[in-house]
Write a protein that holds these residues in place. Sequence first.
Motif, short mmCIF file in Angstrom:
data_model
loop_
_atom_site.label_atom_id
_atom_site.label_comp_id
_atom_site.label_asym_id
_atom_site.label_seq_id
_atom_site.Cartn_x
_atom_site.Cartn_y
_atom_site.Cartn_z
N CYS A 177 4.81 23.43 -22.16
CA CYS A 177 4.60 24.05 -21.03
C CYS A 177 5.11 23.21 -19.75
O CYS A 177 5.76 23.86 -19.03
N GLU A 178 4.78 21.89 -19.91
CA GLU A 178 5.36 21.05 -18.93
C GLU A 178 6.90 21.00 -19.06
O GLU A 178 7.59 21.12 -17.80
N LEU A 202 8.77 23.57 -19.95
CA LEU A 202 9.33 24.85 -19.37
C LEU A 202 9.26 24.72 -17.72
O LEU A 202 9.95 25.11 -16.91
N ARG A 203 8.23 24.30 -17.36
CA ARG A 203 7.72 24.26 -15.87
C ARG A 203 8.57 23.29 -15.10
O ARG A 203 9.13 23.59 -14.18
N ARG A 247 11.65 22.95 -15.89
CA ARG A 247 13.06 23.58 -15.83
C ARG A 247 12.80 24.78 -15.03
O ARG A 247 13.85 25.79 -14.61
N GLY A 248 11.61 25.04 -14.14
CA GLY A 248 11.52 26.19 -13.24
C GLY A 248 10.97 27.24 -13.84
O GLY A 248 11.25 28.29 -13.25
N GLU A 249 10.65 27.43 -15.08
CA GLU A 249 10.26 28.55 -15.87
C GLU A 249 8.83 28.66 -15.76
O GLU A 249 8.07 27.88 -15.69
N GLU A 250 8.29 30.15 -15.89
CA GLU A 250 6.81 30.20 -16.22
C GLU A 250 6.32 29.79 -17.47
O GLU A 250 7.05 30.12 -18.50
N ALA A 251 5.03 29.33 -17.46
CA ALA A 251 4.63 29.09 -18.74
C ALA A 251 2.94 29.20 -18.75
O ALA A 251 2.25 28.59 -17.98
N ASP A 252 2.58 29.88 -19.78
CA ASP A 252 1.25 30.24 -19.92
C ASP A 252 0.45 29.43 -21.16
O ASP A 252 1.10 29.81 -22.38
#
Length: 232
Positions: free
Chosen positions: A163-164, A166-167, A169-174
């Motif tokens: 998650c961290e 992806l975030r 890189r500016g992407e959403e992460a659930d």
Amino acid sequence: MHNDPFVIAIDGPAASGKSTVGRLVAEKLGFLLFDTGALYRAVTLAALRRGVPIEDEARITDLARTIHIELIPATVADGRSYTVLVDGEDVTWAIRSEDVDAHVSAVSAYPGVREALKHQQRRIARQGNVVMAGRDIGTVVFPEAPLKVYLDASPEVRAQRRCEELRARGEEADFDEILAAVRRRDAIDSTRETAPLRVAEDAVVIHTDHMNIDQVVDAIVKLARERLEDPA
Ligand code: DC
């Protein structure tokens, strides 16, 4: 000192930090990093783009045998550790998409795909001292590797780290979705018939839940230096 290329095998489940740790270990030792998951991802991407159904084992195997995959030093300064080319096209980020994530375990379970990529891995690794990150490097691809590390972490910690990443890189992460995906991939990777994910008998197991990256990297570099000096 060793004269043959020295292979450090780093195996472990999805998102256990193999690529990040592998990159830093390789930098410290002056080795190349070979992230073998990129090959399975490249075949999966090629299948998705060409509309080959993931269940079509024969056509996917044929793709693995025929597409030309290259891993070369980073060609763009955008945070990548290396560049992946498929038939000359830069697919470095495309192979990290969610769609590829969702299908790569199924593709990598096909024996013919593994056989084709095993030969590519052995060929590429002969180019010099190398850190190879994957699932079956110490058990199947390089069972004679002088240093084998199995990196492990709980599914929750791995999902959190993914998650961290992806975030960042500016992407959403659930978190819940990512945790479910990590568990699904673990189940497929460790129960497939051909070369399942398992700990090699002579591997050093490092459980990283309570370690930071530097600690993990230092531990592996120390082991590598010991074995480079005293191969026996
Ligand atoms: O390490 P990764 O997430 O990029 O790997 C993607 C998939 O490829 C993973 O689900 C299992 C497969 N894989 C494999 O079977 N053997 C390897 N040596 C490397 C990856």
